[in-house]
Design an enzyme around this catalytic site. Structure first.
Site, PDB file in Angstrom:
ATOM      1  N   TYR A   8      24.667 -26.815 -10.814  1.00 56.49           N
ATOM      2  CA  TYR A   8      26.281 -26.659 -10.641  1.00 56.49           C
ATOM      3  C   TYR A   8      26.902 -26.714 -12.107  1.00 56.49           C
ATOM      4  O   TYR A   8      27.970 -26.085 -12.208  1.00 56.49           O
ATOM      5  CB  TYR A   8      26.823 -27.543  -9.658  1.00 56.49           C
ATOM      6  CG  TYR A   8      26.888 -27.279  -8.320  1.00 56.49           C
ATOM      7  CD1 TYR A   8      28.193 -27.355  -7.649  1.00 56.49           C
ATOM      8  CD2 TYR A   8      25.619 -27.160  -7.584  1.00 56.49           C
ATOM      9  CE1 TYR A   8      28.156 -26.668  -6.332  1.00 56.49           C
ATOM     10  CE2 TYR A   8      25.689 -26.697  -6.256  1.00 56.49           C
ATOM     11  CZ  TYR A   8      26.812 -26.649  -5.530  1.00 56.49           C
ATOM     12  OH  TYR A   8      26.791 -26.092  -4.356  1.00 56.49           O
ATOM     13  N   HIS A  17      10.527 -11.241  21.529  1.00 57.25           N
ATOM     14  CA  HIS A  17       9.661 -11.848  22.310  1.00 57.25           C
ATOM     15  C   HIS A  17       8.039 -12.174  21.596  1.00 57.25           C
ATOM     16  O   HIS A  17       8.021 -11.355  21.070  1.00 57.25           O
ATOM     17  CB  HIS A  17       9.489 -11.094  23.713  1.00 57.25           C
ATOM     18  CG  HIS A  17       8.791 -11.881  24.814  1.00 57.25           C
ATOM     19  ND1 HIS A  17       9.186 -12.923  25.439  1.00 57.25           N
ATOM     20  CD2 HIS A  17       7.365 -11.621  25.007  1.00 57.25           C
ATOM     21  CE1 HIS A  17       8.035 -13.128  26.212  1.00 57.25           C
ATOM     22  NE2 HIS A  17       7.127 -12.506  25.892  1.00 57.25           N
TER      23      HIS A  17
END
Length: 498
Positions: free
Chosen positions: A129, A471
């Site tokens: 940061y 699926h």
């Protein structure tokens, strides 16, 4: 929206600016958490000269301790998620036996090792940061920032030196802090700050609170082997979420061995030789190594000098802003938890981005708080987006259709774990628009993030139904729920006090 804001209008950016005055900065930001850093970088990218100040770094915050990255990175979302991952392995190891993994020896959990890894990661992120600010050309000051006047900020450095800077615009992004209840012996308890940095793992924990922080820490400590008592005032935890899903979470917590104490509060804490004696308002006595207070957070606004400058704030200390994040002082703005609008890191990022776009990007932009997804990282997690059933019934004039699916995940059929996944869609019967979605089960946040896009785009139930599922997956249930579970009359306030 949780609170009333100032009346809005297209912001006059010249208002509050002294004509002809040369400022040290176009923008000075107090607070380098998620919102502050985002506003600084984006404003700088638009060509603004930006300064930002932040308190010295430490994992546990105070009025004079903070750190670049803010609550989320240092003592919130990130370290908590690391602990959730750590806690999840306990159950995974047990579930692995029926998948052919032979665990012939005892598996020991090393709290100190995990804690060190967590600390290493937040130190790494703190550095990232700082580099983000530097790379964006933002000037970072370490110290406590206060507003001296509508266009002046004073920064007190570690050695007591006071620096003063003028700015065309000032942004407050100081976040929030954990609250403590006013009960005898409260000094014996801890908040989430300390819970993320405990030197010794608590074998017995009492948690006060029914919100997401309380529920998450209950899952974390229980997953690591602690005995956990969760004390909360309502009938179910997670007030404000869909009542049906709250009941699912409560059932899962109990199923994993967490002791729930609904409609209960703490009356007193007493230090004893055996630990901390916890006395509830029902007279029940519990013994704990750690008592965690997860009873809400309050805005970090007390030391900003708001009253002297005339910035309006409410009784809780939240700074009042308009729909562009502007205070009643034209040169002063605020984003994130300090405004107490919707206290989530992604929301602070949104507010900060749109602030920069409004003030320096030439496009007045209001944050949109509709259909924001949430996640509670309990084990298994809960994730929601849009309206709950109760909200939809209250806000919709016509009928509301409820679709639910409760099933045993494929993984559980082999592992033998008795824990159902529950998924839910809330639909406007008249328009067929999907108003909300909820899921409690493995990978819920990852799945609901995708569903959030569909709901944000106004998808209908027919469009969900026409989507081909993947699926086998739990996610496919969201596009295969064909039969409504119930139809509820809208336009009435649900009777619930859960």
């Amino acid at each position: 929206m949780a609170r009333k804001m100032l009346n809005d209008g297209e912001p006059d950016l010249k208002k509050g600016e002294e004509q002809g005055k040369v400022y040290d900065f176009d923008l000075f930001i107090i607070g380098a958490g998620s919102g502050g850093v985002r506003a600084a970088r984006f404003s700088s990218n638009f060509g603004a000269k930006v300064g930002i100040c932040e308190l010295p770094f430490h994992p546990i915050s105070s009025e004079t301790i903070g750190g670049v990255g803010g609550t989320c990175v240092i003592r919130g979302c990130v370290p908590k998620k690391i602990l959730v991952y750590g806690a999840s392995y306990g159950g995974e190891l047990q579930d692995a036996r029926n998948f052919g993994w032979e665990l012939n020896e005892n598996v020991d959990f090393n709290w100190k090792k995990l804690l060190q890894k967590k600390t290493d990661e937040i130190n790494r992120l703190n550095g990232i940061y700082k580099r983000l600010l530097s790379n964006a050309g933002v000037k970072l000051f370490e110290g406590e920032g206060k507003i001296a006047s509508p266009n002046e900020v004073e920064v007190t450095q570690l050695d007591g030196t006071k620096l003063s800077y003028s700015a065309k615009h000032i942004l407050i992004a100081t976040g929030s802090r954990a609250q403590r209840p006013n009960i005898p012996g409260q000094e014996l308890g801890i908040t989430s700050d300390e819970a993320l940095s405990l030197e010794e793992f608590p074998k017995r924990a009492v948690i006060l609170g029914g919100g997401y922080i309380a529920v998450e820490f209950a899952s974390i400590w229980r997953g690591m082997g602690s005995s956990v008592n969760l004390v909360f005032r309502k009938e179910l935890p997670l007030r404000g979420f869909d009542d049906e899903m709250r009941a699912v979470v409560a059932r899962n917590l109990e199923g994993r061995g967490i002791n729930l104490h609904p409609r209960t509060n703490l009356a007193q804490l007493i230090k004893t030789e055996d630990g901390i004696k916890v006395i509830t308002d029902h007279g029940e006595e519990l013994i704990a190594d750690v008592v965690l207070f997860a009873t809400g957070r309050s805005p970090n606004s007390k030391r900003l000098n708001l009253e002297k400058v005339g910035v309006e704030f409410d009784k809780a200390g939240a700074i009042v802003v308009d729909e562009y994040s502007r205070t009643n002082i034209p040169s002063i703005w605020a984003v994130g938890d300090v405004t107490n609008r919707l206290n989530l890191t992604p929301v602070a990022l949104m507010e900060a981005s749109l602030f920069a776009k409004t003030v320096f990007g030439g496009q007045a932009s209001k944050p949109d708080y509709n259909d924001i997804p949430y996640a509670v990282f309990c084990i298994p997690p809960l994730s929601v987006v849009g309206l709950s059933e109760e909200q939809a019934v209250e806000q919709t004039k016509g009928d509301v259709l409820i679709f639910t699916s409760t099933f045993n995940p494929m993984k559980n059929t082999i592992s033998g774990r008795q824990e159902k996944t529950v998924m839910k869609l809330v639909v406007d019967a008249q328009t067929d628009k999907v108003l909300g979605a909820s899921m409690c089960g493995p990978d819920a946040p990852e799945i609901v993030q995708g569903i959030a896009i569909a709901i944000k785009c106004g998808a209908t139930k027919a469009q969900f139904d026409s989507t081909v599922g993947i699926h086998p997956s739990s996610a496919e249930e969201f596009v295969t729920m064909r039969s409504e579970t119930r139809r509820v009359t809208g336009g009435v306030k649900p009777k619930t006090n859960l």
